[in-house]
Design an enzyme around this catalytic site. Structure first.
Site, mmCIF file in Angstrom:
data_model
loop_
_atom_site.group_PDB
_atom_site.id
_atom_site.type_symbol
_atom_site.label_atom_id
_atom_site.label_comp_id
_atom_site.label_asym_id
_atom_site.label_seq_id
_atom_site.Cartn_x
_atom_site.Cartn_y
_atom_site.Cartn_z
ATOM 1 N N GLY A 1 0.766 -1.240 0.000
ATOM 2 C CA GLY A 1 0.000 0.000 0.000
ATOM 3 C C GLY A 1 0.798 1.292 0.000
ATOM 4 O O GLY A 1 0.330 2.311 -0.483
ATOM 5 N N GLU B 1 3.977 3.994 6.049
ATOM 6 C CA GLU B 1 2.736 3.232 5.884
ATOM 7 C C GLU B 1 1.733 4.016 5.034
ATOM 8 O O GLU B 1 1.775 5.246 4.992
ATOM 9 C CB GLU B 1 2.115 2.959 7.264
ATOM 10 N N ASP B 2 0.841 3.300 4.388
ATOM 11 C CA ASP B 2 -0.224 3.963 3.641
ATOM 12 C C ASP B 2 -1.310 4.459 4.592
ATOM 13 O O ASP B 2 -1.786 5.580 4.484
ATOM 14 C CB ASP B 2 -0.829 3.034 2.576
ATOM 15 N N ASP C 1 -4.976 2.164 10.675
ATOM 16 C CA ASP C 1 -6.398 1.975 10.972
ATOM 17 C C ASP C 1 -6.505 1.542 12.440
ATOM 18 O O ASP C 1 -6.377 2.379 13.333
ATOM 19 C CB ASP C 1 -6.926 0.935 9.965
ATOM 20 N N LYS D 1 -6.490 7.027 10.864
ATOM 21 C CA LYS D 1 -7.889 7.030 11.310
ATOM 22 C C LYS D 1 -7.905 6.993 12.834
ATOM 23 O O LYS D 1 -7.941 5.915 13.432
ATOM 24 C CB LYS D 1 -8.610 5.786 10.780
ATOM 25 N N PHE E 1 -13.957 3.726 4.420
ATOM 26 C CA PHE E 1 -13.101 2.883 3.597
ATOM 27 C C PHE E 1 -12.624 3.678 2.381
ATOM 28 O O PHE E 1 -13.421 4.200 1.610
ATOM 29 C CB PHE E 1 -13.816 1.609 3.145
ATOM 30 N N ASP F 1 -5.938 -0.195 -1.817
ATOM 31 C CA ASP F 1 -6.747 -1.005 -2.731
ATOM 32 C C ASP F 1 -8.078 -1.400 -2.134
ATOM 33 O O ASP F 1 -8.266 -1.424 -0.913
ATOM 34 C CB ASP F 1 -6.002 -2.287 -3.096
ATOM 35 N N ARG G 1 -5.222 0.779 -6.642
ATOM 36 C CA ARG G 1 -3.937 1.283 -6.129
ATOM 37 C C ARG G 1 -3.326 2.330 -7.054
ATOM 38 O O ARG G 1 -2.553 3.167 -6.628
ATOM 39 C CB ARG G 1 -2.924 0.130 -5.978
HETATM 40 P P1 IMP Z 1 -4.501 -1.875 10.744
HETATM 41 O O1 IMP Z 1 -3.554 -3.000 11.022
HETATM 42 O O2 IMP Z 1 -5.892 -2.125 11.246
HETATM 43 O O3 IMP Z 1 -3.984 -0.520 11.185
HETATM 44 O O4 IMP Z 1 -4.741 -1.820 9.190
HETATM 45 C C1 IMP Z 1 -3.725 -1.533 8.355
HETATM 46 C C2 IMP Z 1 -3.959 -2.111 6.983
HETATM 47 O O5 IMP Z 1 -5.349 -2.328 6.666
HETATM 48 C C3 IMP Z 1 -3.490 -1.097 5.991
HETATM 49 O O6 IMP Z 1 -2.093 -1.228 5.772
HETATM 50 C C4 IMP Z 1 -4.339 -1.384 4.788
HETATM 51 O O7 IMP Z 1 -3.747 -2.408 4.027
HETATM 52 C C5 IMP Z 1 -5.646 -1.874 5.355
HETATM 53 N N1 IMP Z 1 -6.650 -0.779 5.421
HETATM 54 C C6 IMP Z 1 -7.137 -0.173 6.523
HETATM 55 N N2 IMP Z 1 -8.023 0.767 6.224
HETATM 56 C C7 IMP Z 1 -8.111 0.768 4.866
HETATM 57 C C8 IMP Z 1 -8.885 1.556 3.929
HETATM 58 O O8 IMP Z 1 -9.687 2.470 4.265
HETATM 59 N N3 IMP Z 1 -8.712 1.271 2.618
HETATM 60 C C9 IMP Z 1 -7.854 0.305 2.181
HETATM 61 N N4 IMP Z 1 -7.113 -0.435 3.017
HETATM 62 C C10 IMP Z 1 -7.233 -0.213 4.355
HETATM 63 MG MG MG Z 2 -0.633 -1.384 4.278
#
Ligand code: IMP
Ligand code: MG
Length: 184
Positions: free
Chosen positions: A48, A102-103, A106, A134, A155, A162, A168
């Site tokens: 990402g 990081e992209d 979340d 977020k 989302f 993606d 992407r």
């Molecule tokens: P976390 O581990 O919950 O912080 O999530 C991180 C990963 O979930 C990111 O690196 C993304 O790959 C995916 N992700 C979380 N939110 C989104 C979104 O809104 N769109 C697309 N991918 C997301």
């Molecule tokens: Mg990611």
């Protein structure tokens, strides 16, 4: 601007390429100032972050290195739960100033896992640079030092992010607008 259709869902523009560019420049400015003389090692988490990493690095003007890592998730034992293993680290991390790129952060589960593994590898200083954050979804305590854009709990796709593999390549960031096909 027109919507894009991905897997039968319609997405509308939320953050334009020009807004992204400004926010990335701001993060680069902070890093250039804070990490001057630290020769940081940037570690971009694929897939990402590829677009953010590329645009960010073009604006980093201090001595630095960049490498790319992946996080492979797998189920551990019942006591360890789901594990996230870091793959692709070839550099000696010991004593380094590391910036994780990081992209999106979340829940924070991915970044926490990457952060802890880099600590175990002996990094002397670790910071996180994320394109999107977020805060309403975040459940961890790892400090998120550099955030380009704070977003609500929607989302999002585009600019590296993606939706089931698609989107992407989009230069802007989109949010779900409406669902076209009920049975997709
Ligand atoms: P976390 O581990 O919950 O912080 O999530 C991180 C990963 O979930 C990111 O690196 C993304 O790959 C995916 N992700 C979380 N939110 C989104 C979104 O809104 N769109 C697309 N991918 C997301
Ligand atoms: Mg990611």
């Amino acid at each position: 601007m027109s919507n894009v259709i991905l897997h039968g869902h319609s997405f509308k523009i939320k953050i334009t390429a020009s807004e992204i560019n400004k926010a990335v420049a701001d993060v680069a400015r902070q890093i250039n100032s804070n990490l001057k003389d630290k020769k940081p090692l940037f570690l971009a988490v694929l897939n990402g972050s590829f677009m953010f990493a590329s645009d960010l690095m073009k604006k980093i003007k201090i001595d630095c290195e960049i490498s790319f890592i992946k996080v492979a998730s797998y189920e551990g034992t019942s006591s360890t739960g789901s594990m996230k293993e870091l793959i692709g680290i070839n550099e000696d991390i010991k004593g380094r100033t590391v910036v994780i790129i990081e992209d999106i952060v979340d829940t924070g589960s991915t970044i926490e896992s990457v952060y802890k593994q880099l600590q175990e590898l002996g990094a002397s200083e670790i910071s996180v640079a994320t394109l999107l954050f977020k805060p309403d979804a975040y459940t961890k305590s790892v400090p998120i030092e550099y955030t380009a854009i704070v977003v609500p709990n929607d989302f999002l796709v585009g600019y590296g992010l993606d939706y089931d593999g698609l989107g992407r390549n989009l230069e802007d960031i989109y949010v779900l607008d409406y669902k076209i096909e009920e049975n997709k």
